[in-house]
Design a protein around this motif. Structure first.
Motif, PDB file in Angstrom:
ATOM      1  N   SER A   1       0.828  -1.211   0.000  1.00 51.02           N
ATOM      2  CA  SER A   1       0.000   0.000   0.000  1.00 51.02           C
ATOM      3  C   SER A   1       0.861   1.259   0.000  1.00 51.02           C
ATOM      4  CB  SER A   1      -0.924   0.018   1.217  1.00 51.02           C
ATOM      5  OG  SER A   1      -1.772  -1.091   1.217  1.00 51.02           O
ATOM      6  N   ILE A   2       1.887   1.262   0.822  1.00 51.83           N
ATOM      7  CA  ILE A   2       2.780   2.429   0.897  1.00 51.83           C
ATOM      8  C   ILE A   2       3.511   2.626  -0.430  1.00 51.83           C
ATOM      9  CG2 ILE A   2       4.910   3.294   1.969  1.00 51.83           C
ATOM     10  CD1 ILE A   2       3.813   1.983   4.614  1.00 51.83           C
ATOM     11  N   LEU A   3       3.991   1.543  -1.032  1.00 51.87           N
ATOM     12  CA  LEU A   3       4.671   1.651  -2.328  1.00 51.87           C
ATOM     13  C   LEU A   3       3.729   2.203  -3.402  1.00 51.87           C
ATOM     14  CD1 LEU A   3       6.765  -1.659  -2.307  1.00 51.87           C
ATOM     15  CD2 LEU A   3       7.604   0.691  -1.960  1.00 51.87           C
ATOM     16  N   ALA A   4       2.495   1.715  -3.421  1.00 53.59           N
ATOM     17  CA  ALA A   4       1.510   2.225  -4.389  1.00 53.59           C
ATOM     18  C   ALA A   4       1.236   3.703  -4.134  1.00 53.59           C
ATOM     19  CB  ALA A   4       0.224   1.418  -4.306  1.00 53.59           C
ATOM     20  N   GLY A   5       1.163   4.083  -2.868  1.00 49.18           N
ATOM     21  CA  GLY A   5       0.948   5.481  -2.517  1.00 49.18           C
ATOM     22  C   GLY A   5       2.087   6.371  -2.972  1.00 49.18           C
ATOM     23  N   LEU A   6       3.308   5.882  -2.864  1.00 52.25           N
ATOM     24  CA  LEU A   6       4.461   6.666  -3.310  1.00 52.25           C
ATOM     25  C   LEU A   6       4.431   6.886  -4.823  1.00 52.25           C
ATOM     26  CD1 LEU A   6       7.262   5.115  -1.061  1.00 52.25           C
ATOM     27  CD2 LEU A   6       6.219   7.394  -0.856  1.00 52.25           C
ATOM     28  N   VAL A   7       4.047   5.859  -5.566  1.00 52.24           N
ATOM     29  CA  VAL A   7       3.922   6.003  -7.021  1.00 52.24           C
ATOM     30  C   VAL A   7       2.811   7.012  -7.343  1.00 52.24           C
ATOM     31  CG1 VAL A   7       3.275   4.813  -9.154  1.00 52.24           C
ATOM     32  CG2 VAL A   7       4.847   3.715  -7.538  1.00 52.24           C
ATOM     33  N   ALA A   8       1.682   6.889  -6.658  1.00 53.16           N
ATOM     34  CA  ALA A   8       0.558   7.804  -6.891  1.00 53.16           C
ATOM     35  C   ALA A   8       0.948   9.249  -6.571  1.00 53.16           C
ATOM     36  CB  ALA A   8      -0.644   7.380  -6.062  1.00 53.16           C
ATOM     37  N   ARG A   9       1.755   9.434  -5.563  1.00 52.88           N
ATOM     38  CA  ARG A   9       2.187  10.792  -5.187  1.00 52.88           C
ATOM     39  C   ARG A   9       2.945  11.450  -6.335  1.00 52.88           C
ATOM     40  NH1 ARG A   9       2.520  13.139  -0.299  1.00 52.88           N
ATOM     41  NH2 ARG A   9       3.803  14.994  -0.145  1.00 52.88           N
ATOM     42  N   LYS A  10       3.833  10.690  -6.963  1.00 50.64           N
ATOM     43  CA  LYS A  10       4.595  11.238  -8.096  1.00 50.64           C
ATOM     44  C   LYS A  10       3.688  11.548  -9.288  1.00 50.64           C
ATOM     45  CE  LYS A  10       9.252   9.717  -7.284  1.00 50.64           C
ATOM     46  NZ  LYS A  10       9.789  11.016  -6.982  1.00 50.64           N
ATOM     47  N   LEU A  11       2.675  10.703  -9.493  1.00 51.55           N
ATOM     48  CA  LEU A  11       1.818  10.858 -10.663  1.00 51.55           C
ATOM     49  C   LEU A  11       0.691  11.868 -10.474  1.00 51.55           C
ATOM     50  CD1 LEU A  11       1.527   7.111 -11.717  1.00 51.55           C
ATOM     51  CD2 LEU A  11       2.908   8.892 -12.807  1.00 51.55           C
ATOM     52  N   TRP A  12       0.056  11.861  -9.287  1.00 52.21           N
ATOM     53  CA  TRP A  12      -1.173  12.648  -9.115  1.00 52.21           C
ATOM     54  C   TRP A  12      -1.225  13.517  -7.875  1.00 52.21           C
ATOM     55  CZ3 TRP A  12      -2.117   7.117  -9.819  1.00 52.21           C
ATOM     56  CH2 TRP A  12      -2.200   6.768 -11.163  1.00 52.21           C
ATOM     57  N   GLY A  13      -0.190  13.507  -7.052  1.00 49.03           N
ATOM     58  CA  GLY A  13      -0.158  14.396  -5.897  1.00 49.03           C
ATOM     59  C   GLY A  13      -0.399  13.707  -4.561  1.00 49.03           C
ATOM     60  N   ALA A  14      -0.332  14.521  -3.504  1.00 49.73           N
ATOM     61  CA  ALA A  14      -0.383  14.010  -2.137  1.00 49.73           C
ATOM     62  C   ALA A  14      -1.729  13.375  -1.789  1.00 49.73           C
ATOM     63  CB  ALA A  14      -0.060  15.131  -1.154  1.00 49.73           C
ATOM     64  N   ARG A  15      -2.828  14.019  -2.141  1.00 46.94           N
ATOM     65  CA  ARG A  15      -4.148  13.466  -1.803  1.00 46.94           C
ATOM     66  C   ARG A  15      -4.373  12.130  -2.500  1.00 46.94           C
ATOM     67  NH1 ARG A  15      -9.782  13.902  -3.473  1.00 46.94           N
ATOM     68  NH2 ARG A  15     -11.073  13.654  -1.605  1.00 46.94           N
ATOM     69  N   ALA A  16      -4.004  12.065  -3.777  1.00 42.98           N
ATOM     70  CA  ALA A  16      -4.136  10.816  -4.541  1.00 42.98           C
ATOM     71  C   ALA A  16      -3.288   9.720  -3.926  1.00 42.98           C
ATOM     72  CB  ALA A  16      -3.752  11.045  -5.996  1.00 42.98           C
ATOM     73  N   SER A  17      -2.129  10.100  -3.389  1.00 49.33           N
ATOM     74  CA  SER A  17      -1.250   9.135  -2.744  1.00 49.33           C
ATOM     75  C   SER A  17      -1.947   8.455  -1.568  1.00 49.33           C
ATOM     76  CB  SER A  17       0.011   9.855  -2.262  1.00 49.33           C
ATOM     77  OG  SER A  17       0.802   8.997  -1.478  1.00 49.33           O
ATOM     78  N   LEU A  18      -2.546   9.248  -0.720  1.00 50.70           N
ATOM     79  CA  LEU A  18      -3.252   8.701   0.448  1.00 50.70           C
ATOM     80  C   LEU A  18      -4.450   7.855   0.023  1.00 50.70           C
ATOM     81  CD1 LEU A  18      -3.140  11.813   2.792  1.00 50.70           C
ATOM     82  CD2 LEU A  18      -1.758   9.722   2.944  1.00 50.70           C
ATOM     83  N   ILE A  19      -5.171   8.327  -0.978  1.00 53.94           N
ATOM     84  CA  ILE A  19      -6.357   7.610  -1.449  1.00 53.94           C
ATOM     85  C   ILE A  19      -5.969   6.262  -2.033  1.00 53.94           C
ATOM     86  CG2 ILE A  19      -8.191   7.629  -3.202  1.00 53.94           C
ATOM     87  CD1 ILE A  19      -8.277  10.742  -2.681  1.00 53.94           C
ATOM     88  N   LEU A  20      -4.972   6.252  -2.903  1.00 56.46           N
ATOM     89  CA  LEU A  20      -4.593   4.990  -3.531  1.00 56.46           C
ATOM     90  C   LEU A  20      -4.008   4.019  -2.503  1.00 56.46           C
ATOM     91  CD1 LEU A  20      -4.718   3.501  -6.186  1.00 56.46           C
ATOM     92  CD2 LEU A  20      -2.364   4.177  -6.596  1.00 56.46           C
ATOM     93  N   ALA A  21      -3.209   4.515  -1.579  1.00 64.56           N
ATOM     94  CA  ALA A  21      -2.673   3.638  -0.533  1.00 64.56           C
ATOM     95  C   ALA A  21      -3.813   3.023   0.281  1.00 64.56           C
ATOM     96  CB  ALA A  21      -1.725   4.415   0.371  1.00 64.56           C
ATOM     97  N   ALA A  22      -4.819   3.809   0.602  1.00 66.82           N
ATOM     98  CA  ALA A  22      -5.967   3.297   1.361  1.00 66.82           C
ATOM     99  C   ALA A  22      -6.761   2.277   0.548  1.00 66.82           C
ATOM    100  CB  ALA A  22      -6.869   4.452   1.793  1.00 66.82           C
ATOM    101  N   VAL A  23      -6.917   2.542  -0.745  1.00 67.65           N
ATOM    102  CA  VAL A  23      -7.643   1.602  -1.608  1.00 67.65           C
ATOM    103  C   VAL A  23      -6.887   0.274  -1.700  1.00 67.65           C
ATOM    104  CG1 VAL A  23      -8.281   1.179  -4.027  1.00 67.65           C
ATOM    105  CG2 VAL A  23      -8.961   3.301  -2.918  1.00 67.65           C
ATOM    106  N   VAL A  24      -5.574   0.339  -1.853  1.00 68.49           N
ATOM    107  CA  VAL A  24      -4.782  -0.893  -1.900  1.00 68.49           C
ATOM    108  C   VAL A  24      -4.947  -1.657  -0.588  1.00 68.49           C
ATOM    109  CG1 VAL A  24      -2.441  -1.846  -2.024  1.00 68.49           C
ATOM    110  CG2 VAL A  24      -3.123  -0.022  -3.601  1.00 68.49           C
ATOM    111  N   PHE A  25      -4.871  -0.969   0.532  1.00 69.34           N
ATOM    112  CA  PHE A  25      -4.999  -1.638   1.830  1.00 69.34           C
ATOM    113  C   PHE A  25      -6.416  -2.155   2.076  1.00 69.34           C
ATOM    114  CE2 PHE A  25      -5.340  -1.988   6.456  1.00 69.34           C
ATOM    115  CZ  PHE A  25      -4.329  -2.915   6.651  1.00 69.34           C
ATOM    116  N   SER A  26      -7.404  -1.528   1.442  1.00 67.27           N
ATOM    117  CA  SER A  26      -8.789  -1.994   1.611  1.00 67.27           C
ATOM    118  C   SER A  26      -8.939  -3.447   1.177  1.00 67.27           C
ATOM    119  CB  SER A  26      -9.756  -1.107   0.818  1.00 67.27           C
ATOM    120  OG  SER A  26      -9.690  -1.384  -0.580  1.00 67.27           O
TER     121      SER A  26
END
Length: 192
Positions: free
Chosen positions: A75-100
């Motif tokens: 989840s954290i790794l996915a969030g880091l990738v999302a942060r680079k691509l779409w920003g900080a909020r997207a990072s948290l959202i994608l990390a949470a979705v992966v962990f869901s």
């Protein structure tokens, strides 16, 4: 619970338009995507000897990808990738979705989810076992799908100001609805 994961992604998309739907859909299945190469190499396994095959019958020994710590790392790794691509909020959202994925698996799986990778320390395995009650688990998946789809559809319509965009939103929602229904049918019938 493949279908339930996808339903959750559709619902999240309604509230997080900055994260592409494909990323949310992939994110909800990322633990299973990581599971496949480990399954193919024999590091993680599927056991059909106890309950047979079919919807919710398999015992999954995904001791790395589906461990609590493993899910957090992915989840954290996915969030880091999302942060680079779409920003900080997207990072948290994608990390949470992966962990869901892990949270939903905890609800339906029998006790086959370890806390630590490789079930290090031989700690108790987790899982509430909703799959033991097929009607309950199908109902939960259907509920997640319907709510996720409804949120997606209503959000798409709300953002469509003119008739042309409303038609496109309705068409894209219909396609998504068909794909979600197909994922539920294939999940329940174990076609794929």
């Amino acid at each position: 619970m493949f279908a339930g994961h996808f339903g959750l992604a559709a619902g999240v998309r309604a509230k997080a338009p900055e994260v592409p739907l494909w990323a949310l859909m992939l994110g909800t299945q990322l633990l299973d995507v990581a599971f496949v190469p480990l399954l193919l190499t024999g590091k993680e396994t599927i056991d059909d000897s106890q309950h047979g095959t079919g919807y919710g019958k398999l015992i999954i020994h995904a001791d790395y990808t589906h461990s609590l710590l493993g899910a957090l790392v992915i989840s954290i790794l996915a969030g880091l990738v999302a942060r680079k691509l779409w920003g900080a909020r997207a990072s948290l959202i994608l990390a949470a979705v992966v962990f869901s994925h892990w949270i939903l698996d905890l609800v339906v799986h029998r006790a086959d989810l370890p806390l630590l990778p490789g079930n290090w320390g031989d700690l108790p395995l987790l899982g509430f076992g909703a799959w033991k009650f097929e009607g309950l688990s199908i109902g939960l998946e259907l509920l997640i799908l319907v709510i996720g789809f409804a949120m997606y559809f209503l959000s798409a319509l709300k953002k469509s100001e003119d008739t042309q965009r409303r038609k496109a939103a309705t068409l894209s929602s219909a396609v998504l609805g068909i794909l979600l229904a197909f994922s539920l049918v294939t999940d329940i019938t174990s076609l794929f």
